[in-house]
Scaffold this motif. Structure first.
Motif, PDB file in Angstrom:
ATOM      1  N   GLY A 206       5.827 -17.796  -2.403  1.00 13.82           N
ATOM      2  CA  GLY A 206       6.759 -16.747  -1.998  1.00 13.82           C
ATOM      3  C   GLY A 206       6.099 -15.379  -2.004  1.00 13.82           C
ATOM      4  O   GLY A 206       4.893 -15.238  -2.230  1.00 13.82           O
ATOM      5  N   PRO A 207       6.889 -14.345  -1.769  1.00 14.32           N
ATOM      6  CA  PRO A 207       6.329 -12.990  -1.757  1.00 14.32           C
ATOM      7  C   PRO A 207       5.953 -12.536  -3.169  1.00 14.32           C
ATOM      8  O   PRO A 207       6.491 -13.025  -4.160  1.00 14.32           O
ATOM      9  CB  PRO A 207       7.484 -12.142  -1.205  1.00 14.32           C
ATOM     10  N   ILE A 208       5.037 -11.608  -3.235  1.00 14.87           N
ATOM     11  CA  ILE A 208       4.651 -11.016  -4.514  1.00 14.87           C
ATOM     12  C   ILE A 208       5.657  -9.918  -4.826  1.00 14.87           C
ATOM     13  O   ILE A 208       5.828  -8.974  -4.056  1.00 14.87           O
ATOM     14  CB  ILE A 208       3.218 -10.465  -4.457  1.00 14.87           C
TER      15      ILE A 208
ATOM     16  N   LEU B  82       9.884   5.050  -6.277  1.00 17.28           N
ATOM     17  CA  LEU B  82       9.336   4.329  -5.133  1.00 17.28           C
ATOM     18  C   LEU B  82      10.402   3.450  -4.490  1.00 17.28           C
ATOM     19  O   LEU B  82      11.320   2.980  -5.146  1.00 17.28           O
ATOM     20  CB  LEU B  82       8.153   3.460  -5.566  1.00 17.28           C
ATOM     21  N   GLU B  83      10.240   3.217  -3.211  1.00 17.10           N
ATOM     22  CA  GLU B  83      11.195   2.411  -2.465  1.00 17.10           C
ATOM     23  C   GLU B  83      10.672   0.979  -2.328  1.00 17.10           C
ATOM     24  O   GLU B  83      10.045   0.623  -1.341  1.00 17.10           O
ATOM     25  CB  GLU B  83      11.430   3.013  -1.080  1.00 17.10           C
ATOM     26  N   PHE B  84      10.935   0.162  -3.342  1.00 22.29           N
ATOM     27  CA  PHE B  84      10.619  -1.257  -3.223  1.00 22.29           C
ATOM     28  C   PHE B  84      11.694  -1.916  -2.377  1.00 22.29           C
ATOM     29  O   PHE B  84      12.809  -1.394  -2.239  1.00 22.29           O
ATOM     30  CB  PHE B  84      10.574  -1.920  -4.607  1.00 22.29           C
ATOM     31  N   THR B  85      11.385  -3.061  -1.805  1.00 22.79           N
ATOM     32  CA  THR B  85      12.369  -3.803  -1.034  1.00 22.79           C
ATOM     33  C   THR B  85      13.512  -4.199  -1.953  1.00 22.79           C
ATOM     34  O   THR B  85      13.292  -4.712  -3.045  1.00 22.79           O
ATOM     35  CB  THR B  85      11.724  -5.058  -0.411  1.00 22.79           C
ATOM     36  N   LYS B  86      14.726  -3.955  -1.505  1.00 23.39           N
ATOM     37  CA  LYS B  86      15.896  -4.201  -2.347  1.00 23.39           C
ATOM     38  C   LYS B  86      16.490  -5.575  -2.043  1.00 23.39           C
ATOM     39  O   LYS B  86      16.471  -6.030  -0.906  1.00 23.39           O
ATOM     40  CB  LYS B  86      16.944  -3.126  -2.121  1.00 23.39           C
TER      41      LYS B  86
ATOM     42  N   GLU C 176       2.904  -5.795   3.013  1.00 23.43           N
ATOM     43  CA  GLU C 176       3.717  -6.492   4.017  1.00 23.43           C
ATOM     44  C   GLU C 176       5.139  -6.712   3.515  1.00 23.43           C
ATOM     45  O   GLU C 176       6.102  -6.559   4.266  1.00 23.43           O
ATOM     46  CB  GLU C 176       3.094  -7.841   4.373  1.00 23.43           C
ATOM     47  N   SER C 177       5.293  -7.063   2.239  1.00 23.40           N
ATOM     48  CA  SER C 177       6.621  -7.340   1.720  1.00 23.40           C
ATOM     49  C   SER C 177       7.370  -6.070   1.316  1.00 23.40           C
ATOM     50  O   SER C 177       8.592  -6.076   1.225  1.00 23.40           O
ATOM     51  CB  SER C 177       6.552  -8.308   0.538  1.00 23.40           C
ATOM     52  N   HIS C 178       6.653  -4.972   1.081  1.00 27.47           N
ATOM     53  CA  HIS C 178       7.263  -3.680   0.729  1.00 27.47           C
ATOM     54  C   HIS C 178       6.686  -2.619   1.660  1.00 27.47           C
ATOM     55  O   HIS C 178       5.771  -1.884   1.287  1.00 27.47           O
ATOM     56  CB  HIS C 178       6.974  -3.320  -0.733  1.00 27.47           C
ATOM     57  N   PRO C 179       7.204  -2.513   2.891  1.00 23.20           N
ATOM     58  CA  PRO C 179       6.592  -1.615   3.884  1.00 23.20           C
ATOM     59  C   PRO C 179       6.680  -0.133   3.542  1.00 23.20           C
ATOM     60  O   PRO C 179       5.925   0.666   4.092  1.00 23.20           O
ATOM     61  CB  PRO C 179       7.371  -1.923   5.168  1.00 23.20           C
ATOM     62  N   ALA C 180       7.558   0.264   2.634  1.00 24.43           N
ATOM     63  CA  ALA C 180       7.664   1.684   2.276  1.00 24.43           C
ATOM     64  C   ALA C 180       6.490   2.152   1.419  1.00 24.43           C
ATOM     65  O   ALA C 180       6.256   3.352   1.296  1.00 24.43           O
ATOM     66  CB  ALA C 180       8.981   1.935   1.536  1.00 24.43           C
ATOM     67  N   LEU C 181       5.741   1.224   0.830  1.00 25.42           N
ATOM     68  CA  LEU C 181       4.594   1.593  -0.007  1.00 25.42           C
ATOM     69  C   LEU C 181       3.372   1.798   0.877  1.00 25.42           C
ATOM     70  O   LEU C 181       2.931   0.885   1.566  1.00 25.42           O
ATOM     71  CB  LEU C 181       4.311   0.506  -1.040  1.00 25.42           C
TER      72      LEU C 181
ATOM     73  N   LEU D  76      -0.331   2.371  -3.195  1.00 24.44           N
ATOM     74  CA  LEU D  76      -0.835   1.109  -3.751  1.00 24.44           C
ATOM     75  C   LEU D  76      -2.140   1.320  -4.507  1.00 24.44           C
ATOM     76  O   LEU D  76      -2.375   0.670  -5.526  1.00 24.44           O
ATOM     77  CB  LEU D  76      -1.027   0.077  -2.642  1.00 24.44           C
ATOM     78  N   ASP D  77      -2.991   2.215  -4.022  1.00 24.90           N
ATOM     79  CA  ASP D  77      -4.235   2.504  -4.742  1.00 24.90           C
ATOM     80  C   ASP D  77      -3.966   3.161  -6.089  1.00 24.90           C
ATOM     81  O   ASP D  77      -4.698   2.937  -7.046  1.00 24.90           O
ATOM     82  CB  ASP D  77      -5.147   3.392  -3.894  1.00 24.90           C
TER      83      ASP D  77
END
Length: 106
Positions: free
Chosen positions: A77-79, A92-96, A31-36, A41-42
Motif C-alpha cells: 500500500g501507500p507509505i 503540512l497538508e498530508f493527504t486526508k 506521489e501519495s501526498h502531492p502537497a509536499l 521532503l528534504d
C-alpha cells in the motif's frame, strides 16, 4: 496500531536504507501526498541521520529516522505518516482520510 509494539519481540529485521532506496521512498511519498514539495521532503527526511527500515510481522514496514517512527507501509500500500509525525508537522497538508461516523464504535 503500535499500542502493543515491543521492538525486542515484534521486529524481525532492521536495515539501514541506502540512498537510492531512500530516493524511491521519497518519490512514493510525493506521489501519495502531492502537497509536499521536494524541499519539504528534504527537510523531513534528511540524509543524516539515515532512515532505518524495520520489518514488523509479515506485512508491515516501519521507517524510522533515528529513534522516531516517521512513516509506515502495510503490504504494498501507500507509505503513510505516523500520527505522531503528523502532529509534529501539523502545518503540512498530508493527504486526508475521512471515516464515516458508522465506522466509529463509540
Amino acid at each position: 496500531m503500535f499500542k502493543k509494539f515491543d521492538p525486542s519481540n515484534d521486529v524481525s529485521t532492521s536495515t539501514q536504507v541506502k540512498a537510492s532506496v531512500q530516493r524511491g521512498i521519497k518519490s512514493q511519498i510525493s506521489e501519495s501526498h502531492p502537497a509536499l514539495t521536494d524541499e519539504i521532503l528534504d527537510e523531513l527526511l534528511p540524509k543524516k541521520p539515515p532512515l532505518v527500515q524495520y520489518k514488523i510481522g509479515p506485512h508491515l514496514m516501519l521507517y524510522c529516522r533515528g529513534a522516531e517512527p516517521v512513516f509506515f507501509q502495510h503490504r504494498d500500500g501507500p507509505i503513510l505518516p505516523t500520527l505522531k509525525f503528523v502532529h509534529k508537522y501539523s502545518g503540512l497538508e498530508f493527504t486526508k482520510v475521512t471515516v464515516d461516523n458508522g465506522a466509529i464504535p463509540f
